[in-house]
Design a protein around this motif. Structure first.
Motif, PDB file in Angstrom:
ATOM      1  N   PRO A  99       0.811  -1.228   0.000  1.00 32.57           N
ATOM      2  CA  PRO A  99       0.000   0.000   0.000  1.00 32.57           C
ATOM      3  C   PRO A  99       0.846   1.282   0.000  1.00 32.57           C
ATOM      4  N   VAL A 100       1.996   1.256   0.667  1.00 31.10           N
ATOM      5  CA  VAL A 100       2.883   2.425   0.618  1.00 31.10           C
ATOM      6  C   VAL A 100       3.388   2.622  -0.804  1.00 31.10           C
ATOM      7  N   LYS A 101       3.737   1.537  -1.461  1.00 25.85           N
ATOM      8  CA  LYS A 101       4.190   1.622  -2.854  1.00 25.85           C
ATOM      9  C   LYS A 101       3.122   2.257  -3.742  1.00 25.85           C
ATOM     10  N   MET A 102       1.852   1.986  -3.410  1.00 27.15           N
ATOM     11  CA  MET A 102       0.746   2.538  -4.184  1.00 27.15           C
ATOM     12  C   MET A 102       0.386   3.967  -3.767  1.00 27.15           C
ATOM     13  N   GLY A 103       1.052   4.496  -2.727  1.00 25.56           N
ATOM     14  CA  GLY A 103       0.806   5.870  -2.298  1.00 25.56           C
ATOM     15  C   GLY A 103      -0.325   6.019  -1.298  1.00 25.56           C
ATOM     16  N   ASP A 104      -0.672   4.960  -0.622  1.00 25.29           N
ATOM     17  CA  ASP A 104      -1.772   4.990   0.353  1.00 25.29           C
ATOM     18  C   ASP A 104      -1.354   5.756   1.609  1.00 25.29           C
ATOM     19  N   HIS A 105      -2.082   6.827   1.893  1.00 20.07           N
ATOM     20  CA  HIS A 105      -1.738   7.685   3.025  1.00 20.07           C
ATOM     21  C   HIS A 105      -1.935   6.977   4.368  1.00 20.07           C
ATOM     22  N   ARG A 106      -2.957   6.121   4.486  1.00 19.98           N
ATOM     23  CA  ARG A 106      -3.182   5.407   5.756  1.00 19.98           C
ATOM     24  C   ARG A 106      -2.053   4.431   6.048  1.00 19.98           C
ATOM     25  N   ALA A 107      -1.535   3.768   5.031  1.00 20.14           N
ATOM     26  CA  ALA A 107      -0.392   2.873   5.214  1.00 20.14           C
ATOM     27  C   ALA A 107       0.845   3.676   5.604  1.00 20.14           C
ATOM     28  N   ARG A 108       0.976   4.850   4.988  1.00 20.35           N
ATOM     29  CA  ARG A 108       2.099   5.727   5.331  1.00 20.35           C
ATOM     30  C   ARG A 108       2.036   6.115   6.800  1.00 20.35           C
ATOM     31  N   LEU A 109       0.863   6.470   7.271  1.00 20.73           N
ATOM     32  CA  LEU A 109       0.697   6.871   8.667  1.00 20.73           C
ATOM     33  C   LEU A 109       1.039   5.720   9.614  1.00 20.73           C
ATOM     34  N   GLN A 110       0.617   4.510   9.265  1.00 19.09           N
ATOM     35  CA  GLN A 110       0.954   3.345  10.082  1.00 19.09           C
ATOM     36  C   GLN A 110       2.464   3.103  10.096  1.00 19.09           C
ATOM     37  N   GLY A 111       3.091   3.259   8.943  1.00 26.73           N
ATOM     38  CA  GLY A 111       4.552   3.141   8.872  1.00 26.73           C
ATOM     39  C   GLY A 111       5.240   4.197   9.703  1.00 26.73           C
ATOM     40  N   LEU A 112       4.670   5.401   9.704  1.00 20.24           N
ATOM     41  CA  LEU A 112       5.229   6.487  10.507  1.00 20.24           C
ATOM     42  C   LEU A 112       5.155   6.149  11.999  1.00 20.24           C
ATOM     43  N   PHE A 113       4.025   5.618  12.437  1.00 27.14           N
ATOM     44  CA  PHE A 113       3.900   5.231  13.849  1.00 27.14           C
ATOM     45  C   PHE A 113       4.871   4.114  14.212  1.00 27.14           C
ATOM     46  N   LEU A 114       5.021   3.133  13.335  1.00 29.42           N
ATOM     47  CA  LEU A 114       5.993   2.064  13.579  1.00 29.42           C
ATOM     48  C   LEU A 114       7.408   2.641  13.664  1.00 29.42           C
ATOM     49  N   ALA A 115       7.731   3.547  12.749  1.00 27.46           N
ATOM     50  CA  ALA A 115       9.058   4.165  12.742  1.00 27.46           C
ATOM     51  C   ALA A 115       9.321   4.921  14.034  1.00 27.46           C
TER      52      ALA A 115
END
Length: 138
Positions: free
Chosen positions: A79-95
């Motif tokens: 989903p991040v590869k596809m530009g999904d903002h919600r996946a990005r936000l989850q990745g940000l929290f994990l980071a």
């Protein structure tokens, strides 16, 4: 021809996959070598009997969560590869969680490059993936 956004997200995808795989692999020694080491410390009396069950539960929980976090990253990569903002936000929290954990361990040990500093590096790689190399879908 791929656009700049697609190329950037592809880098983010590979970074997230890399960190996810590494995190899943870290589970193996943590669970199968670390837990027996905890039991050994308990048997030697190095961990007080009152604290032993809690230490074992914490170790079990952290092993399971390490594996689940890695798997979660593997699910988020596409989903991040596809530009999904919600996946990005989850990745940000994990980071941010990985960075906070790694830096917290550095603070506790009073040694920046302790054996858990690698989690800080993982968090930074994820942070770079979801910030520098992320572009929303258009």
């Amino acid at each position: 021809m791929k656009t700049k956004n697609e190329k950037m997200n592809k880098v983010a995808y590979y970074l997230i996959l890399f960190v996810g795989v590494i995190t899943c692999l870290q589970f193996i020694p943590h669970a199968f070598l670390g837990y027996p080491a905890v039991l050994e410390h308990v048997a030697k009396g190095e961990i007080q009997p009152i604290a032993a069950p809690g230490m074992q539960m914490i170790w079990l929980y952290s092993s399971i969560m390490m594996l689940l976090s890695g798997v979660w990253m593997l699910f988020l990569a596409q989903p991040v590869k596809m530009g999904d903002h919600r996946a990005r936000l989850q990745g940000l929290f994990l980071a941010l969680g990985l960075i906070a954990f790694g830096m917290g361990c550095s603070y506790i040990t009073q040694d920046l490059f302790n054996h858990l500093f690698f989690f800080t590096i993982e968090g930074i790689l994820l942070l770079i993936a979801v910030t520098v190399f992320f572009s929303t879908r258009r």
